[in-house]
Design a protein around this motif. Structure first.
Motif, short mmCIF file in Angstrom:
data_model
loop_
_atom_site.label_atom_id
_atom_site.label_comp_id
_atom_site.label_asym_id
_atom_site.label_seq_id
_atom_site.Cartn_x
_atom_site.Cartn_y
_atom_site.Cartn_z
N LEU A 300 1.21 -1.22 -0.05
CA LEU A 300 -0.25 -0.04 0.59
C LEU A 300 1.10 1.08 0.05
CD1 LEU A 300 -2.60 -0.83 2.51
CD2 LEU A 300 -2.99 0.04 0.16
N GLY A 301 1.70 1.21 0.23
CA GLY A 301 2.76 2.61 0.77
C GLY A 301 1.89 4.01 1.73
N SER A 302 2.21 4.93 0.87
CA SER A 302 1.65 5.53 1.39
C SER A 302 0.44 6.02 1.55
CB SER A 302 2.04 6.89 1.23
OG SER A 302 2.19 7.79 0.01
N ASP A 303 -0.11 5.21 0.26
CA ASP A 303 -1.35 5.20 0.03
C ASP A 303 -2.38 4.24 0.68
OD1 ASP A 303 -4.16 6.02 -1.73
OD2 ASP A 303 -3.61 5.49 -3.27
N ALA A 308 -8.95 -2.64 -1.79
CA ALA A 308 -10.65 -2.81 -1.95
C ALA A 308 -10.72 -4.37 -1.53
CB ALA A 308 -10.77 -3.61 -3.53
N ALA A 309 -12.18 -5.05 -0.91
CA ALA A 309 -12.47 -6.05 -0.37
C ALA A 309 -13.33 -6.59 -1.07
CB ALA A 309 -13.00 -5.54 1.22
N VAL A 310 -13.96 -7.96 -1.52
CA VAL A 310 -15.17 -8.91 -2.50
C VAL A 310 -14.85 -9.94 -1.14
CG1 VAL A 310 -15.37 -10.14 -4.06
CG2 VAL A 310 -13.56 -8.03 -4.21
N LYS A 499 -8.11 -0.75 -9.86
CA LYS A 499 -6.93 -1.10 -10.09
C LYS A 499 -6.26 -0.87 -8.71
CE LYS A 499 -5.71 -0.53 -14.91
NZ LYS A 499 -4.22 -0.14 -16.01
N PRO A 500 -6.98 -1.87 -7.23
CA PRO A 500 -6.61 -1.04 -6.12
C PRO A 500 -4.84 -1.88 -6.02
CG PRO A 500 -7.98 -3.15 -6.11
CD PRO A 500 -8.28 -2.36 -7.79
N PHE A 516 -7.29 -8.88 -11.99
CA PHE A 516 -6.14 -8.33 -10.41
C PHE A 516 -4.78 -8.40 -10.63
CE2 PHE A 516 -10.87 -8.01 -9.34
CZ PHE A 516 -10.31 -7.20 -8.96
N ALA A 517 -3.85 -8.88 -11.60
CA ALA A 517 -2.81 -9.41 -11.54
C ALA A 517 -1.76 -8.04 -11.31
CB ALA A 517 -2.42 -9.82 -13.46
N ASP A 518 -2.19 -7.90 -11.50
CA ASP A 518 -1.31 -6.41 -10.81
C ASP A 518 -1.41 -5.73 -9.48
OD1 ASP A 518 0.43 -6.10 -12.98
OD2 ASP A 518 -1.48 -4.73 -13.88
N SER A 519 -2.33 -6.48 -8.58
CA SER A 519 -2.92 -6.19 -7.02
C SER A 519 -1.77 -7.40 -6.08
CB SER A 519 -4.82 -5.88 -6.77
OG SER A 519 -4.56 -5.35 -8.08
#
Length: 671
Positions: A300-303, A308-310, A499-500, A516-519
Motif C-alpha cells: 500500500l505504501g503511503s496510499d 479493495a475487499a470482495v 486497480k487497487p 487483479f494481476a497487478d494487485s
C-alpha cells in the motif's frame, strides 16, 4: 370446534383434528412409529392405540381416527396398556435387538418406547426374520432386518421430495423396503429419511461408528451452503464437528435439510488453511503474521486508500462490517460481495428479496420461475413449491429444462417471453388470487430484474397481505451484504477498473482473479481452494462453525449462528484478523471485541439486531422502457454437491458428485 374429553379433562380441538392430536393438545404422550405430523397418515404400526367412547369396546389407532364432538378418550386404561404391550411384542418378534452395535442406539424411538410401553420380557422362541441389505447410495446406510415397515421413508420420498425412489416389495412377513431397482437415492433431500426412521434400519453412512449421542456437544447454527438459511444443530466431539442435523423452524426449513448442508461438514477438517503463507519467487511459502502484515503495508505504501475487499458466499455480516469499517477508515469504498460479476440495481432491497417468504410461497396459486434451477439452488424451497402444486398451483419456467418434482410448463430459454407474455401464462396469472414470480441468478446475470418488475403491475403481484415478487439468491452472504451496503454500483468491473494495490478476498473462491494481476491478493479464508491458489498472501481464518455470526437468508430473515468448535492451527476469526490489520495500517476502526463490533454494526443497520424478517419497504416503480434481451442457456450451479470450498473439500460430497451426478462419465480400466 368439537369438544372431547381426554382422561377426564375436557378440551376443544380444531375441526379435522385426529384423536392423537387431541391427546397431544391435552398434554398426553401417545407412542407412535408410523405417524408423523408432516406426512400422510398410514395407520400401520398400531402403537398409538387408545380407548374411545362411543365406539367398539376395543383399542383404536388414534392417528387415523377423527376427533368428534362428545368423544371420551382414555389413554391410561388397563386395556390400552395391554394392547400397547402386545403391539410392542409383535414389533420385537423379528427385530435383531442389536442395540450395542446399532448407530441409532441412544436416539432410537423403538428403544425408548420399548422401555416405556413394552412388557420387558420376550416369549418368542422362533427364528427371527432376516432381510438382505439394500444399497441406497453413499449417504444412507441400511440394516433392513431392523425395519418395522412404518413406511415413513416411502411417504417422505413421494410426498415431500416428490421423487418415487423408495417403495415396498412383497407382502406380509416378506415385505421389504427398497429403492427402485436397488439404485442409490439420488435426490437432494434423500438423507432426511435417516431422521425419520424410528429404528436403526436407515442410518448415516458417513457418520457410522463415529460417536454416540451422549458424547456430543450441540451448538445452534445456520446452514450456509445456500441462501435458505436452514436452522441446524452442529454436533461436535472435541475440536471436530461430527455431524449437522436440522432444527425445526416452520418458517424456514420445516424440519428438513439438504444433503449438502447435512454432509459437507466433513470438509471442515480437510484442506484447511492453518498457517500463514506469503508468495516468494512465485511460490507460496509458510510465514508468520508479522511478515504477512508487513507485506500488505509495504504494498500500500503511503496510499492506504488503494485497497479493495470482495466478500465470498459464506461470509457472516460481522466480517463484512469489519472489512467495511477498515476500508472506510483507510479512505476506500471499493466493496463488493457479488463476486461472480453480477450487477443489478440494489437501491431498493425489496426488489431483490424473496418477498412472499418461504411459508407464503406454499399458498401461491400460479408461479413463474425465471432463470432458476430451484431444485439445486434451494432444494428446501423446491419442496415448498411442491406443496403449492399439490394445492392446485400452476408452475411455469423460463430457462433450460430441468427435472422438476411437480408438473411444470417450460416456456423456452428466450427472455423475450417476458416482453410479450404467452396467452397460457397470462390467463393463468390473471386468474390467480396469489400469483408469484421467482427470479433466479441466471436471470439476474442477464439483466432481467428491470423487466421482471414490470410484471408486478401486469400480473397484480402485490395485493393486500400478499407480495408475489421474489428473487432467489444462492449465497448465504448476499442479503446481509446488501443490508450493509457492501457493494459498488458497477460490481466487480468497477473494482477491477480502480486497480487497487491490495485486494482483500474474504473467502471469495468463485471470483475471477485475472483482472487483479497487478494487485497484491490477500486471501482471508479457511480452505485451500481457488481463492487461496490465486493469492499472494494467505491469512487463515475461521469457518462458519468456528465463530459466532449473523446471517440473512434470501427472504430477509436475520438469524444468528453460534461457535461450535475452535479453528485449527494459527487460524483466527476473521474480524480479529481485520482488527490486527487496522493497527498495522495505522487506522482506527472503533472496536476491540466481538461485542463492540456487533454493537457498531447494529447501530448502523438496526435490522441486523432483530432476529426475524427485516422490513425492506415497498417495491420500486418499474421502468416502463425496460426490455428483456437474450436467452438463459444454462444455470449458475453445474454440480449441486460442489458449490463451495467446504463442499469441494468434503470426501462425502465428492463421492456424491461422482456417483450420483457423473457415474456415467467414469470410465473403467478396460475402457
Amino acid at each position: 370446534m368439537p369438544k372431547v374429553t381426554v382422561d377426564g379433562e375436557e378440551i376443544e380441538v380444531p375441526a379435522g383434528a385426529t384423536v392423537l392430536q387431541a391427546c397431544e393438545l391435552a398434554g398426553k404422550e401417545i407412542p407412535r412409529f408410523c405417524y408423523h405430523e408432516r406426512l400422510s397418515i398410514a395407520g400401520n404400526c398400531r402403537m398409538c392405540l387408545v380407548e374411545v367412547k362411543p365406539g367398539p369396546p376395543k383399542p383404536q389407532a388414534s392417528c387415523a381416527l377423527p376427533a368428534s364432538d362428545g368423544q371420551e378418550i382414555r389413554t391410561d386404561t388397563p386395556m390400552v396398556k395391554k394392547a400397547r404391550e402386545g403391539v410392542m411384542e409383535f414389533l420385537l418378534i423379528n427385530h435383531p435387538l442389536d442395540c450395542p452395535i446399532c448407530d441409532q442406539g441412544g436416539e432410537c424411538d423403538l428403544q425408548d418406547q420399548s422401555m416405556t410401553y413394552g412388557k420387558g420380557v420376550s416369549r418368542t422362541k422362533e427364528h427371527r426374520r432376516a432381510v438382505t441389505e439394500k444399497y441406497m447410495g453413499p449417504l444412507i446406510k441400511t440394516v433392513m432386518t431392523r425395519c418395522i415397515h412404518c413406511t415413513r421413508c416411502v411417504r417422505f420420498s413421494e410426498e415431500i421430495a416428490g421423487v418415487d425412489e423408495i417403495g415396498a416389495l412383497y407382502r406380509g412377513e416378506d415385505m421389504q423396503i427398497t429403492t427402485y431397482l436397488e439404485q442409490a437415492a439420488a435426490h437432494e433431500l434423500s438423507a432426511n429419511v435417516i431422521d425419520l426412521c424410528p429404528v436403526g434400519a436407515l442410518t448415516s453412512r458417513p457418520y457410522a461408528f463415529e460417536a454416540r449421542p451422549w458424547e456430543l456437544k450441540r451448538t445452534l447454527s445456520i446452514d450456509v451452503s445456500d441462501a435458505v438459511g436452514a436452522n441446524i444443530s452442529l454436533h461436535s466431539k472435541g475440536r471436530e464437528v461430527m455431524r449437522a442435523l436440522p432444527r425445526i423452524n416452520d418458517d424456514v426449513n420445516d424440519e428438513w435439510l439438504s444433503d449438502k448442508g447435512r454432509y459437507q461438514v466433513d470438509g471442515l477438517t480437510k484442506r484447511r488453511l492453518d498457517k500463514v503463507f506469503v508468495r516468494r519467487d512465485g511460490k507460496l511459502m509458510p510465514a508468520d503474521w508479522n511478515e504477512a502484515f508487513e507485506t500488505i503495508k509495504s504494498a500500500l505504501g503511503s496510499d492506504t486508500s488503494s485497497i479493495a475487499a470482495v466478500a465470498g458466499d459464506m461470509v457472516d455480516c460481522e466480517t463484512m462490517f469489519a472489512a467495511k469499517t477498515l476500508l472506510k477508515a483507510s479512505g476506500s469504498s471499493l466493496l463488493e460481495a457479488r463476486q461472480t460479476g453480477m450487477t443489478y440495481d440494489v437501491s431498493n432491497t425489496a426488489a431483490v428479496n424473496f418477498n412472499s417468504t418461504f411459508a407464503g410461497i406454499e399458498t401461491a396459486d400460479c408461479i413463474l420461475i425465471v432463470g432458476s434451477h430451484i431444485r439445486w439452488e434451494a432444494a428446501l424451497v423446491n419442496a415448498r413449491l411442491r406443496k403449492a402444486v399439490k394445492q392446485g398451483a400452476k408452475v411455469f419456467v423460463v430457462g433450460p429444462e430441468w427435472e422438476t418434482t411437480y408438473p411444470t410448463t417450460f416456456l423456452g430459454e428466450d427472455l423475450k417471453v417476458l416482453n410479450r407474455v404467452p396467452k397460457e401464462l397470462g390467463d393463468a396469472m390473471k386468474a390467480a388470487e396469489r400469483p408469484a414470480v421467482i427470479l433466479g441468478g441466471a436471470a439476474l446475470a442477464k439483466g432481467a430484474l428491470g423487466v421482471a418488475l414490470k410484471l408486478v403491475d401486469k400480473f397484480g403481484l402485490v395485493k393486500d397481505g400478499w407480495n408475489g415478487f421474489n428473487v432467489l439468491h444462492m449465497s448465504a452472504a448476499r442479503m446481509g451484504s446488501l443490508m450493509l451496503d457492501f457493494i459498488v454500483p458497477g460490481g466487480m468491473a468497477e473494482i477491477a477498473s480502480a486497480k487497487p494495490k491490495v485486494l482483500l478476498s474474504l473467502g471469495a473462491d468463485e471470483m475471477d482473479h485475472a483482472p487483479f494481476a497487478d494487485s497484491l491478493k490477500v486471501y482471508i479464508g479457511h480452505h485451500g481452494d481457488k481463492g487461496a491458489h490465486a493469492a499472494d498472501v494467505i491469512l487463515p481464518a475461521a469457518s462458519y462453525a468456528e465463530k459466532d455470526g449473523t446471517y440473512v437468508n434470501t427472504e430477509g430473515r436475520v438469524q444468528f449462528a453460534e461457535k461450535a468448535v475452535f479453528a485449527p492451527g494459527d487460524a483466527r476469526e476473521d474480524w480479529t484478523i481485520l482488527r490486527a490489520l487496522a493497527d498495522v495500517l495505522g487506522v482506527n476502526v472503533g472496536f476491540d471485541s466481538f461485542g463492540e463490533l456487533q454493537t457498531a454494526m447494529i447501530r448502523e443497520v438496526p435490522a441486523l439486531g432483530e432476529e426475524g424478517l427485516a422490513d425492506y419497504g415497498a417495491l420500486p416503480k418499474a421502468d416502463r422502457s425496460a426490455k428483456a434481451e437474450g436467452a438463459i442457456t444454462s444455470y449458475p450451479i453445474a454440480d449441486f454437491y460442489l458449490t463451495n470450498p467446504i463442499a469441494r473439500a468434503s470426501s462425502v460430497m465428492q463421492q456424491c458428485s461422482a456417483e450420483l451426478l457423473h457415474a456415467d462419465e467414469i470410465k473403467e480400466a478396460a475402457e
